[in-house]
Every structure is written in structure tokens, then in C-alpha cells.
Write a protein that holds these residues in place. Structure first.
Motif, PDB file in Angstrom:
ATOM      1  N   THR A   6     -15.972  11.644  -3.037  1.00 41.33           N
ATOM      2  CA  THR A   6     -15.270  13.275  -2.437  1.00 41.33           C
ATOM      3  C   THR A   6     -14.289  13.681  -3.429  1.00 41.33           C
ATOM      4  OG1 THR A   6     -13.865  12.291  -1.690  1.00 41.33           O
ATOM      5  CG2 THR A   6     -14.845  12.269  -0.159  1.00 41.33           C
ATOM      6  N   GLY A   8     -11.828  15.260  -2.512  1.00 37.76           N
ATOM      7  CA  GLY A   8     -10.699  15.452  -1.698  1.00 37.76           C
ATOM      8  C   GLY A   8     -10.103  13.878  -1.083  1.00 37.76           C
ATOM      9  N   ASP A   9      -9.978  14.730  -0.328  1.00 35.50           N
ATOM     10  CA  ASP A   9      -9.353  13.436   0.913  1.00 35.50           C
ATOM     11  C   ASP A   9     -10.346  12.186   0.932  1.00 35.50           C
ATOM     12  OD1 ASP A   9      -8.021  12.260   3.215  1.00 35.50           O
ATOM     13  OD2 ASP A   9      -8.991  13.431   4.905  1.00 35.50           O
ATOM     14  N   SER A  11     -10.382   9.165   3.113  1.00 39.05           N
ATOM     15  CA  SER A  11     -10.163   9.024   4.004  1.00 39.05           C
ATOM     16  C   SER A  11     -10.554   9.973   4.956  1.00 39.05           C
ATOM     17  CB  SER A  11      -9.207   8.530   5.073  1.00 39.05           C
ATOM     18  OG  SER A  11      -8.117   9.576   4.915  1.00 39.05           O
ATOM     19  N   GLY A  12     -11.239  10.728   4.780  1.00 30.39           N
ATOM     20  CA  GLY A  12     -11.964  12.170   5.821  1.00 30.39           C
ATOM     21  C   GLY A  12     -13.578  11.325   5.592  1.00 30.39           C
ATOM     22  N   ASP A  35     -12.570   8.839  -4.283  1.00 29.87           N
ATOM     23  CA  ASP A  35     -12.910  10.413  -4.790  1.00 29.87           C
ATOM     24  C   ASP A  35     -12.603  10.034  -6.389  1.00 29.87           C
ATOM     25  OD1 ASP A  35      -9.999   9.412  -5.133  1.00 29.87           O
ATOM     26  OD2 ASP A  35      -9.039  11.020  -4.667  1.00 29.87           O
ATOM     27  N   ASP A  38      -9.008   6.887  -6.282  1.00 29.45           N
ATOM     28  CA  ASP A  38      -8.756   6.473  -4.926  1.00 29.45           C
ATOM     29  C   ASP A  38      -9.866   5.772  -3.614  1.00 29.45           C
ATOM     30  OD1 ASP A  38      -6.055   6.175  -4.479  1.00 29.45           O
ATOM     31  OD2 ASP A  38      -6.464   8.942  -3.808  1.00 29.45           O
TER      32      ASP A  38
END
Length: 83
Positions: A6, A8-9, A11-12, A35, A38
Motif C-alpha cells: 500500500t 498508506g494505512d 492495517s487497512g 507500505d 511499516d
């Protein structure tokens, strides 16, 4: 293994993958999200998970030992001599 990269987030995608019919039909064992900075992963079978900076992933190598058929992950990860 379900993998999401990703911008962005991190954990999304986790809950989305957890509920995905493909997770069960393909008998996935891991959900992995990154990402590029992380990193999060969950072993679906055991419920164990890790969350760290991607640059520290090597410190958590024992988390993925079950994917290679090594089932003594806990003993190996607790023994500094074996590491």
C-alpha cells in the motif's frame, strides 16, 4: 499468503483479507501488508502476528518458519544459540 503493498494505512487491508472467501478457499496461512516502511503480518492458523518497521523484518524471521514446514518456531525463536 495474501500480500498487500500500500501507499498508506498498512492495517487497512487486514480485516478485508481476513473476511475474503479466497483466504479460506486457498487455505492461506498468512496475511501480510506493507507500505515499504511499516510491515504487518498475521499467521491465520495460530493468531500470532507481528508489526514492525520493514527494515527490522530480519529480526522476526522465526515468525515465518511454519511456512517452511518447521513447526518448532517457538523453541527456536526463544533460543539465542539456535538463532
Amino acid at each position: 499468503m495474501h500480500i498487500a503493498v500500500t501507499d498508506g494505512d498498512v492495517s487497512g487491508y487486514h480485516s478485508e483479507f481476513r473476511k475474503s472467501p479466497k483466504t479460506e478457499s486457498k487455505k492461506e496461512k498468512f496475511i501480510v501488508e506493507t507500505d515499504g516502511h511499516d510491515f504487518e503480518a498475521e499467521n491465520i492458523l495460530s493468531g500470532d502476528g507481528i508489526s514492525c518497521c520493514l527494515c527490522d523484518l530480519a529480526d522476526h524471521f522465526s515468525f515465518f518458519l511454519t511456512s517452511t514446514g518447521i513447526s518448532a518456531k517457538r523453541q527456536i525463536s526463544e533460543s539465542i544459540f539456535d538463532i
